[in-house]
Design an enzyme around this catalytic site. Structure first.
Site, short mmCIF file in Angstrom:
data_model
loop_
_atom_site.label_atom_id
_atom_site.label_comp_id
_atom_site.label_asym_id
_atom_site.label_seq_id
_atom_site.Cartn_x
_atom_site.Cartn_y
_atom_site.Cartn_z
N ASP A 59 -55.80 -31.43 -15.61
CA ASP A 59 -56.83 -31.80 -14.64
C ASP A 59 -56.18 -32.48 -13.44
OD1 ASP A 59 -59.87 -32.17 -14.39
OD2 ASP A 59 -59.14 -34.21 -14.04
N GLU A 77 -54.76 -27.23 -12.78
CA GLU A 77 -56.08 -27.20 -12.17
C GLU A 77 -56.02 -27.95 -10.84
OE1 GLU A 77 -60.28 -28.80 -11.44
OE2 GLU A 77 -58.54 -29.99 -11.97
#
Lengths: 687, 687
Positions: free
Chosen positions: A419, A448
């Site tokens: 993330d 990401e």
């Protein structure tokens, strides 16, 4: 310039006559004065060799370089390569392409790190043969030249003799050397004619290249690298779900056991990676409520990205999902379905995370001494403490994060979605990914990072095997083709593996907010056929969830903030297309690569067509990107790349519908109605 | 992410608990974990910094790079540069251009080698101010933030205090820090408002950049180089003549004294470099006759490139031209005319050259033990021994060639044209040019390499200040524009200085073999206005000598093989154009650079138009490249680059004829008749 040095004398150096002369000779001491070949502009070579390129086993690594020397001599060049475990280089010849550009290729057979570089030298025997050709054609007698040739051939014989198994060649070469000498002595005899004939032969060149002189070779200094990942790095199909929403009954918090029950459905649709957002204990301080409300109600489950509570942090499991054993059980059951489980690394903490107490120095302090919560001014995220990577204690922070990842490896996890990696230092990623791959070479990291192009590229360079992309916002034909061209034709093709997602749990793109079924079909199908790696956020996507949080590219009632109940048994046109397309992807090698794409000219500006080829598997994909209108046009099939003759008939067989058409020549008619099926997935069959 | 580290604690490291942990910490030991900025794709940077770029004093060196970091912080970047003699770097700020691309520039003031690189870091105070803007706009009270700001400002004050002369700033910054603290304590008072006002001010940023934090900076590792040559490297006008053809009376062998007598004519035409083919003793063995005949007649003077006889080699003067003192006298007289003399380095020998006896190991042996003469099969050049650079004695060969060049330097020579440098090793040129420039920094080497593009480029990279080009064979508008674009827009612009020659003593190009006067005018004028460095081979060129040796791009009765008699007093339309154009070149700075060219769209496909600009000097050059037809068309003047408004009138004043026209807007009419004058050289005067 091509007769050989008949004898190498030891270097004759004058004794320096003065300090000045000594200093001068010192300027010569580091120089290889006889080394004449230059090697430049090697491709692939990322940032001067600073970063590896990426591949999977079986890939062909095509290397090119400018290779040239002074003068007019012929050159020889070899591509050198070795697997990380090997002690010695393997070699394969490089050949002149055009205009001092040379090319060669090798295959990476197995996982791990390969190295490659180039060595080149002046090829005196080949230059000599070229001059022989010219002189013989001019009618000159080449008796003196044959003597020089004999020296070359004797050199080949000596080098043959140095390697075992070449006794035959060695003897033959000594015979030829003798022939050259006797031929030289009698320019009117048969030996002369036979000698000239051999001097001009392909066989001479064959021996010259088998036992090369290799005098004063130039080696390209950087040893370039290829990071060869396991096959799934090149071809994977991801399914993201929130396990807490996996319950079959409304009002229940889903568990890993509930997820297990969904595996037949998910693997049945053809997915092979099950990606779960964070599964760790969720903090309670400043816990968010539904729809990102800053105040939670009793019973609100909190945000999985608000990681850590008194129950533990990144190394613990959220009890409402089950135990660590339950999680390992899920991994094992998934494996039986041919699937693996990807975890989510979000390096941030709830205020209740153990690190906040044990390592307050890993967080930034506000002037009042409290820990700085996350901010994106004017917004404040009091439920999240960002980790402070500029901390003086960064080494222990890095070591702890490494420990967490290795622990996940112990649990059996081999894929990790990260993330927001772009808000942590690049140096950290480079180090930690290398460290984790030392223990778990199979580990695949997905970046990401939805951010600026160069930052996304840098993360890929530093070691992320997969990267999220701008696909989610590339909608029309022109922007899709431009973006694919950038990904597959620029230097990015070597190190940046795209992973296409039509939606994510963070992004409900405007184009899908209308809930228009043909649009979902198109967005899905483009992702699955443009990129060999793609994923969907389910079951939101396949159930065509689309209502946005007002004026945002986010979902209303997002699972990030609440437990959702889904009708996991539902099927529809989209689920049918997903299952079918994934099966076709598994059966057609051309869909298992990304860079093998060629776009076709199409007369209609909404119909997009592209060819993907892998050896004998040739696919033509045609998509109507206009979800609202029937479109028709002429598609130009690049028959010149498919080995199809202009007058040759071929069949295009639609793997989606079973329909087939017999075509001929480049330009052929297509017509696609979004309300029936806005795409063809043709296999091209030669008759 | 922008509040400061309020205190730096010493790094807290755990003691390694095991050998494995120790090994692990070792993997961290080389890493700057807090260094977050990345610097990539620096331009100019030739082959990763392996080679310098080129410049002349006064040039602006514009540097760009991709500069970015993780996260969303503001960055600061500085361009660092220094002259070779300096101990410390000078700095100039770089600014964001767009999309993580940054730019900055510095001026190279003086001759010699400059170095430059880039340093960048996270700009915490600027990031902090940005957040202040957002929070204030949102109506938030920023009391806590002001405390953080006070720490930043105190840091600036401390850094100001460390340098002499900043006492005022230091005091002011401490005052502001106090203001921030008192403002923070009373959010309703005037101090708060004043503090916020300063926090948001340009002045805050000014101080932040004047006394930067510079925490964990990233330095671009390669120190890149600029080789700054003397001004004539950037702007020069060459005249080549064979001194043996300088006699005023037919039948006489010309001498240096005869050449002196020609200087008024040559300098009068505006030339500043007098380049002489080799002036050394000429060998007699296998001496060539007229028109390259392999048999010479008694009295034939031989080829100046057949260097060396019993009278000496490269360090001696051909007696028929005069003595060494005569040559030095010529150099001195030329200097009085503002001219300098360029010599010709041809590294090859006649069989009579002293080196052939003293250093037979510097030549290749044939199998019969004789020295290998030059060959270009099937052709043989028995009058020339090529030097064998693969000799084991290469170090002494290099030292001897260096000695020769330094001797020429002693004679007063500062320009050297090198014959066929592409047949000698690149490493030699790199070394010898650097060695000679150590003693004679003014030395300028011109590479006479008419060969493959990458070889010509490499020679320029290795140190040749000037390079011959393909101009001699670029005739029509399209190929001229393409070639100029390659020279001035590709990476070549940084290191490859073109020197344009319409003809040379080796090349009588087909396009001029018709002897068509307008063609000579066009070919001359293009060379003189496209490139700031150009030359002619005289008086052959200006007297429009054109009869070829049959079927070759060479001259009949070439001076290379015989003494020619020329009518040195003759003038014609071409000599007039040469004199005028050279005067205009001296008076217009825009013609004294090469890379400052912009081509204009023209409706006619033979009319070529280009703008050259140097500060206030704006030129528009229009040439009819069709030497046989009157051509007319519309030229698009790039008024957007010239600061001319669409409705603004401007005058184009033809410096060749004195004619002028008042134009308005982009598109204007031109008409050029090759039989009157096929070119305009307009100065653009704004009204």
């Amino acid at each position: 310039m091509s007769t050989p040095t008949t004898a190498k004398k030891p270097t004759k150096k004058r004794a320096p006559q003065s300090n000045a002369e000594l200093a001068l000779q010192t300027t010569l001491s580091g120089i290889q004065g006889q080394q004449r070949v230059v090697i430049e502009r090697v491709t692939p070579e990322i940032d001067g060799g600073r970063f590896p390129i990426k591949a999977v086993p079986g890939d062909v690594i095509a290397v090119e370089a400018d290779i040239f020397a002074d003068g007019h001599d012929y050159l020889a060049a070899r591509l050198l390569y070795k697997h990380g475990d090997d002690n010695t280089w393997q070699e394969t010849p490089m050949a002149l392409i055009i205009n001092d550009r040379w090319g060669g290729a090798f295959v990476v057979e197995k996982q791990g790190r390969y190295h490659y570089t180039i060595e080149a030298w002046v090829d005196h025997p080949a230059s000599w043969q070229h001059e022989i050709h010219l002189k013989v054609a001019d009618g000159q007698r080449i008796t003196s030249e044959l003597l020089a040739g004999a020296t070359y051939v004797e050199g080949m014989a000596q080098r043959a003799g140095r390697q075992a198994g070449n006794a035959h060649d060695e003897a033959e070469l000594y015979r030829i050397a003798t022939l050259f000498r006797t031929g030289s002595a009698d320019a009117e005899g048969n030996n002369y004619n036979e000698a000239v004939s051999f001097a001009e032969s392909e066989q001479f060149l064959h021996y010259a290249h088998l036992y090369p002189e290799r005098q004063y070779p130039t080696r390209h200094a950087p040893e370039l690298a290829v990071e060869v990942d396991r096959p799934r790095a090149g071809f994977s199909t991801w399914y993201c779900l929130f396990p807490r929403s996996a319950a079959r009954e409304e009002g229940h918090h889903g568990t890993f056991r509930d997820v297990e029950a969904l595996l037949p459905r998910i693997s049945g649709m053809g997915f092979d990676v099950l990606y779960l957002p964070p599964i760790h204990p969720i903090g309670t301080s400043h816990r968010k409520g539904k729809n990102n409300s800053v105040v939670s109600q009793p019973g609100d489950p909190g945000v999985p990205y608000g990681i850590g509570s008194e129950l533990g942090g990144h190394d613990a499991i959220h009890p409402e999902l089950g135990t660590l054993d339950d999680f390992k059980h899920l991994i094992a059951v998934a494996r039986n379905y041919g699937m693996e489980v990807a975890m989510d690394l979000a390096i941030q903490c709830s205020p209740d995370h153990p690190w906040a107490k044990e390592h307050p120095e890993w967080f930034k302090k506000r002037p009042d001494g409290t820990i700085q919560y996350a901010e994106n001014p004017p917004k404040k995220y009091q439920d999240i403490y960002p980790v402070y990577f500029e901390t003086e204690d960064w080494q222990n922070l890095w070591l702890e994060l490494r420990r967490v990842l290795l622990l996940w490896g112990e649990w059996g996890v081999r894929m990790i979605r990260v993330d927001n990696p772009h808000t942590k230092p690049f140096a950290f990623w480079e180090w930690v990914i290398a460290e984790v791959k030392k223990e778990y070479p199979d580990m695949i990291f997905l970046s990401e990072a939805f951010t600026k192009p160069k930052v996304m590229q840098e993360l890929a360079k530093r070691g992320f095997a997969h990267s999220y992309t701008y696909y989610t916002w590339r909608n029309n034909k022109q922007e899709l083709q431009e973006y694919m061209t950038e990904l597959t034709q620029s230097e990015m093709k070597y190190y940046f593996r795209p992973n296409f997602w039509p939606t994510t749990h963070d992004i409900n793109p405007y184009i899908l907010q209308g809930g228009h079924e043909p649009q979902f079909l198109i967005r899905y199908f483009l992702a699955a056929t443009l990129s060999s790696n793609y994923g969907i956020y389910g079951p939101s996507f396949e159930l065509m969830e689309h209502i946005p949080f007002p004026n945002k590219e986010e979902y209303l009632n997002s699972e990030k903030y609440e437990v959702r109940y889904w009708d996991w048994g539902r099927t529809n046109k989209l689920t049918y297309l997903i299952g079918l397309t994934n099966r076709i992807r598994h059966e057609n090698a051309a869909l298992q690569k990304t860079n093998n794409i060629t776009f076709c000219s199409v007369s209609d500006d909404a119909i997009m067509a592209y060819v993907k080829v892998a050896e004998q598997n040739r696919l033509l994909i045609v998509v109507n990107t206009d979800a609202y209108s029937r479109r028709a046009g002429m598609v130009q099939v690049p028959i010149w790349e498919l080995n199809i003759q202009p007058d040759q008939e071929y069949v295009v067989y639609d793997l989606l519908t079973g329909a087939y058409y017999t075509w001929r020549g480049e330009w052929n008619y297509v017509e696609l109605d979004p309300y029936t099926l806005p795409m063809h997935l043709f296999r091209i069959d030669l008759l």
